[in-house]
Design an enzyme around this catalytic site. Sequence first.
Site, PDB file in Angstrom:
ATOM      1  N   SER A  61       0.795  -1.235   0.000  1.00  0.00           N
ATOM      2  CA  SER A  61       0.000   0.000   0.000  1.00  0.00           C
ATOM      3  C   SER A  61       0.828   1.287   0.000  1.00  0.00           C
ATOM      4  O   SER A  61       0.257   2.363  -0.174  1.00  0.00           O
ATOM      5  CB  SER A  61      -0.950   0.010   1.197  1.00  0.00           C
ATOM      6  OG  SER A  61      -1.981  -0.910   0.977  1.00  0.00           O
ATOM      7  N   LYS A  64       0.366   3.358  -2.948  1.00  0.00           N
ATOM      8  CA  LYS A  64      -0.826   4.206  -3.101  1.00  0.00           C
ATOM      9  C   LYS A  64      -0.473   5.693  -3.044  1.00  0.00           C
ATOM     10  O   LYS A  64      -1.199   6.533  -3.573  1.00  0.00           O
ATOM     11  CB  LYS A  64      -1.866   3.839  -2.046  1.00  0.00           C
ATOM     12  CG  LYS A  64      -2.403   2.408  -2.207  1.00  0.00           C
ATOM     13  CD  LYS A  64      -3.257   1.989  -1.013  1.00  0.00           C
ATOM     14  CE  LYS A  64      -3.765   0.560  -1.142  1.00  0.00           C
ATOM     15  NZ  LYS A  64      -4.482   0.105   0.071  1.00  0.00           N
ATOM     16  N   TYR A 188      -3.980  -2.844 -10.328  1.00  0.00           N
ATOM     17  CA  TYR A 188      -3.855  -2.570  -8.886  1.00  0.00           C
ATOM     18  C   TYR A 188      -2.919  -3.575  -8.193  1.00  0.00           C
ATOM     19  O   TYR A 188      -2.033  -3.190  -7.432  1.00  0.00           O
ATOM     20  CB  TYR A 188      -5.252  -2.600  -8.249  1.00  0.00           C
ATOM     21  CG  TYR A 188      -5.238  -2.578  -6.744  1.00  0.00           C
ATOM     22  CD1 TYR A 188      -4.914  -1.415  -6.051  1.00  0.00           C
ATOM     23  CD2 TYR A 188      -5.519  -3.724  -5.999  1.00  0.00           C
ATOM     24  CE1 TYR A 188      -4.885  -1.396  -4.655  1.00  0.00           C
ATOM     25  CE2 TYR A 188      -5.488  -3.712  -4.617  1.00  0.00           C
ATOM     26  CZ  TYR A 188      -5.171  -2.548  -3.948  1.00  0.00           C
ATOM     27  OH  TYR A 188      -5.128  -2.538  -2.580  1.00  0.00           O
ATOM     28  N   TYR A 240      -4.488   3.745   8.022  1.00  0.00           N
ATOM     29  CA  TYR A 240      -5.866   3.250   8.188  1.00  0.00           C
ATOM     30  C   TYR A 240      -6.411   3.583   9.575  1.00  0.00           C
ATOM     31  O   TYR A 240      -6.238   4.709  10.043  1.00  0.00           O
ATOM     32  CB  TYR A 240      -5.955   1.733   7.909  1.00  0.00           C
ATOM     33  CG  TYR A 240      -5.082   1.332   6.750  1.00  0.00           C
ATOM     34  CD1 TYR A 240      -5.415   1.742   5.470  1.00  0.00           C
ATOM     35  CD2 TYR A 240      -3.915   0.618   6.918  1.00  0.00           C
ATOM     36  CE1 TYR A 240      -4.603   1.425   4.391  1.00  0.00           C
ATOM     37  CE2 TYR A 240      -3.102   0.298   5.842  1.00  0.00           C
ATOM     38  CZ  TYR A 240      -3.457   0.710   4.589  1.00  0.00           C
ATOM     39  OH  TYR A 240      -2.652   0.400   3.539  1.00  0.00           O
ATOM     40  N   VAL A 258       1.206  -3.801   3.795  1.00  0.00           N
ATOM     41  CA  VAL A 258       1.187  -5.107   4.467  1.00  0.00           C
ATOM     42  C   VAL A 258       2.425  -5.963   4.179  1.00  0.00           C
ATOM     43  O   VAL A 258       2.587  -7.026   4.761  1.00  0.00           O
ATOM     44  CB  VAL A 258      -0.080  -5.950   4.173  1.00  0.00           C
ATOM     45  CG1 VAL A 258      -1.308  -5.373   4.838  1.00  0.00           C
ATOM     46  CG2 VAL A 258      -0.297  -6.145   2.686  1.00  0.00           C
TER      47      VAL A 258
HETATM   48  N1  GLN Z   1      -2.366  -5.286  -1.996  1.00  0.00           N
HETATM   49  C1  GLN Z   1      -2.897  -5.213  -0.667  1.00  0.00           C
HETATM   50  C2  GLN Z   1      -4.381  -5.488  -0.701  1.00  0.00           C
HETATM   51  O1  GLN Z   1      -4.997  -5.106  -1.632  1.00  0.00           O
HETATM   52  C3  GLN Z   1      -2.593  -3.880  -0.079  1.00  0.00           C
HETATM   53  C4  GLN Z   1      -3.038  -3.752   1.354  1.00  0.00           C
HETATM   54  C5  GLN Z   1      -2.065  -3.034   2.254  1.00  0.00           C
HETATM   55  O2  GLN Z   1      -0.864  -2.968   2.022  1.00  0.00           O
HETATM   56  N2  GLN Z   1      -2.586  -2.545   3.355  1.00  0.00           N
HETATM   57  O3  GLN Z   1      -4.947  -6.059   0.179  1.00  0.00           O
END
Ligand code: GLN
Length: 304
Positions: A61, A64, A188, A240, A258
């Site tokens: 993430s 992003k 994505y 988050y 993650v």
């Molecule tokens: N690729 C992961 C997902 O879509 C990204 C989530 C994350 O890093 N929090 O679940």
Amino acid sequence: MQEILNEIAEFMSENTDRGKVADYIPELATINPNQFGISVALPNGQVFSAGCAQQLFSIQSISKVFSLTLALGKIGDRVWTKVGREPSGDPFNSIVQLEHEHGKPRNPFINAGAIAIVDAIMMGHEPKESLAEILQFVRYIANDDSVGIDEKVAMSELASGHRNSSLAHFMASFNRIEHQIDKLLGVYYHQCSISMSCEQLAKSGLFLVSDGVNQSTGSRVVSSHRARRINSLMMMCGHYDGSGEFAFRVGLPGKSGVGGGILAIAPGKASIAVWSPGLDKIGNSKLGTLALEMLVQRTGWSVF
Ligand code: GLN
């Protein structure tokens, strides 16, 4: 700085309370949790590192931040018709708010929001073109053409991505998605599967340190106004439902993934990347957060 980082890495190597690696993406479940890396990139181009700072990991993430920056460059403030800019207070993959809010994700950093951002980036292009554009942009801001994608991780996400498919279909039911969902999610997942080391990641954040300019290369990436706004979103939404806790403990704009990485920005001072694959219950790197907390205590870099 080198002394501080060595001490932090030493402390982390002895720490046994390392959290749990993400196992909902099978490929990430195979990563050895006993790893830790940290890099601090300064605007003058100096980079200090300790631990396994050259080891590649899945930025997940954290990507992003880069896709949001790219989308802002392409469609400007129309981004805010696609996603909001409020913290969600919910897990990164939650679907509940989407129903109350008619399919408009709260912010660009929760999964639904990041999927909507990829939809904006695609703008009628083929998935391969959009992915190439995202990767090219990351290579540009990192000033490193070797940055690549871990195809195994992308395939693993694709095979286990029921939740993200649900989010995308749910948004599409409100007519908020313009592209075919399998193509959109393909982009994505590949974006999330970009692999970087702490050193590469720290360098890629330099444009957010100096008002939109990467001073080590001299290139302006975004306006100062936009850099400030991206930093504010990282502060409020980057972790988050753990964003408040991160602001409380670290006090820097930050974005977690993650894969166990965190990119944190000390405006005017440094771009910092940490990596340790074990996560806390919310999905943020356990030792990564602790390392940033220690670094900020030693340097006084908190923005507060
Ligand atoms: N690729 C992961 C997902 O879509 C990204 C989530 C994350 O890093 N929090 O679940």
